[in-house]
Motif scaffolding. Structure first.
Motif, mmCIF file in Angstrom:
data_model
loop_
_atom_site.group_PDB
_atom_site.id
_atom_site.type_symbol
_atom_site.label_atom_id
_atom_site.label_comp_id
_atom_site.label_asym_id
_atom_site.label_seq_id
_atom_site.Cartn_x
_atom_site.Cartn_y
_atom_site.Cartn_z
ATOM 1 N N GLU A 65 29.303 7.636 51.180
ATOM 2 C CA GLU A 65 29.644 7.818 52.593
ATOM 3 C C GLU A 65 28.442 7.559 53.495
ATOM 4 O OE1 GLU A 65 33.050 8.087 51.188
ATOM 5 O OE2 GLU A 65 32.863 8.361 53.349
ATOM 6 N N ASN A 66 27.501 6.804 52.982
ATOM 7 C CA ASN A 66 26.277 6.530 53.730
ATOM 8 C C ASN A 66 26.246 5.106 54.246
ATOM 9 O OD1 ASN A 66 25.101 9.128 53.080
ATOM 10 N ND2 ASN A 66 24.762 8.311 51.018
ATOM 11 N N ALA A 67 25.341 4.891 55.174
ATOM 12 C CA ALA A 67 25.016 3.558 55.656
ATOM 13 C C ALA A 67 23.505 3.410 55.596
ATOM 14 C CB ALA A 67 25.510 3.349 57.084
ATOM 15 N N ILE A 68 23.075 2.186 55.604
ATOM 16 C CA ILE A 68 21.647 1.901 55.565
ATOM 17 C C ILE A 68 21.349 0.815 56.577
ATOM 18 C CG2 ILE A 68 21.890 0.190 53.715
ATOM 19 C CD1 ILE A 68 19.184 1.239 52.621
ATOM 20 N N ALA A 84 18.383 5.484 55.843
ATOM 21 C CA ALA A 84 19.676 5.678 55.188
ATOM 22 C C ALA A 84 20.204 7.057 55.549
ATOM 23 C CB ALA A 84 19.526 5.558 53.675
ATOM 24 N N GLY A 85 21.505 7.127 55.834
ATOM 25 C CA GLY A 85 22.046 8.409 56.223
ATOM 26 C C GLY A 85 23.550 8.420 56.264
ATOM 27 N N LYS A 86 24.087 9.573 56.643
ATOM 28 C CA LYS A 86 25.523 9.799 56.650
ATOM 29 C C LYS A 86 26.184 9.113 57.839
ATOM 30 C CE LYS A 86 24.981 14.200 54.250
ATOM 31 N NZ LYS A 86 23.561 13.941 53.958
ATOM 32 N N THR A 87 27.257 8.411 57.524
ATOM 33 C CA THR A 87 27.897 7.605 58.554
ATOM 34 C C THR A 87 29.328 8.029 58.825
ATOM 35 O OG1 THR A 87 28.183 5.319 59.311
ATOM 36 C CG2 THR A 87 28.750 5.789 57.019
ATOM 37 N N TYR A 88 29.745 9.164 58.242
ATOM 38 C CA TYR A 88 31.061 9.695 58.537
ATOM 39 C C TYR A 88 30.921 11.108 59.068
ATOM 40 C CZ TYR A 88 33.440 5.723 56.543
ATOM 41 O OH TYR A 88 33.899 4.457 56.314
ATOM 42 N N LEU A 89 31.613 11.371 60.159
ATOM 43 C CA LEU A 89 31.595 12.679 60.797
ATOM 44 C C LEU A 89 33.034 13.036 61.141
ATOM 45 C CD1 LEU A 89 29.910 15.014 61.956
ATOM 46 C CD2 LEU A 89 29.800 13.745 64.101
ATOM 47 N N ASN A 90 33.496 14.151 60.577
ATOM 48 C CA ASN A 90 34.884 14.585 60.818
ATOM 49 C C ASN A 90 35.876 13.478 60.488
ATOM 50 O OD1 ASN A 90 33.983 17.111 61.739
ATOM 51 N ND2 ASN A 90 33.721 16.321 63.815
ATOM 52 N N PRO A 133 25.046 4.450 65.060
ATOM 53 C CA PRO A 133 24.198 4.594 63.883
ATOM 54 C C PRO A 133 24.531 5.875 63.095
ATOM 55 C CG PRO A 133 22.879 4.103 65.836
ATOM 56 C CD PRO A 133 24.266 4.439 66.301
ATOM 57 N N PRO A 134 24.087 5.989 61.865
ATOM 58 C CA PRO A 134 24.339 7.202 61.084
ATOM 59 C C PRO A 134 23.909 8.447 61.860
ATOM 60 C CG PRO A 134 23.329 5.538 59.702
ATOM 61 C CD PRO A 134 23.296 5.007 61.098
ATOM 62 N N HIS A 135 24.734 9.494 61.777
ATOM 63 C CA HIS A 135 24.465 10.679 62.596
ATOM 64 C C HIS A 135 23.460 11.612 61.947
ATOM 65 C CE1 HIS A 135 26.884 13.492 60.116
ATOM 66 N NE2 HIS A 135 27.547 12.388 59.820
ATOM 67 N N GLU A 136 23.188 11.423 60.666
ATOM 68 C CA GLU A 136 22.223 12.279 59.968
ATOM 69 C C GLU A 136 21.437 11.409 59.001
ATOM 70 O OE1 GLU A 136 23.869 15.856 58.287
ATOM 71 O OE2 GLU A 136 22.319 15.936 56.753
#
Length: 126
Positions: free
Chosen positions: A31-34, A97-103, A109-112
């Motif tokens: 569930e990540n993006a880079i 690199a980080g999390k790209t799905y929220l709710n 961009p990735p939120h975390e």
């Protein structure tokens, strides 16, 4: 442990091109993006370009049509092809690199951000 190592920065004249590389050891998309952030002196960090496991890409309005992000999963490497560079593209570019799905929704961009690279300097001269 994920490690991100950037390369490819340098000095280029306006209108020129550079390609940044980020070797992402230990990274899995899930569930990540880079992709890439950048930060110019005196300015806030800006999300530039990202890619997720589906190959969906994001480019900031400031670079659309000039920058292209791609990935080579066999090499654990993400690339940022930067064409028609402008003076305002001068910045330190960070692979992230980080999390790209929220709710349940995709966020670019990735939120975390979980992991940052060390950064590579891109300088565009007139």
């Amino acid at each position: 442990e994920v490690q991100l190592v950037e390369s490819g920065g340098g000095l280029v004249q306006a209108g020129g091109s550079l390609r940044l590389s980020c070797v992402a050891s230990g990274f899995t998309f899930d569930e990540n993006a880079i992709g890439w952030f950048r930060q110019a002196p005196g300015k806030e960090r800006e999300g530039v370009s990202f890619i997720n496991k589906y190959g969906t890409t994001y480019h900031a309005d400031s670079v659309k049509g000039r920058f292209t992000i791609s990935s080579d999963n066999a090499k654990d490497t993400v690339y940022l092809q930067m064409n028609n560079l402008k003076l305002e593209d001068t910045a330190v570019y960070y692979c992230a690199a980080g999390k790209t799905y929220l709710n349940g929704k995709r966020v670019f961009p990735p939120h975390e951000i979980d992991t940052w690279g060390q950064g590579t300097q891109v300088t565009v001269s007139s």
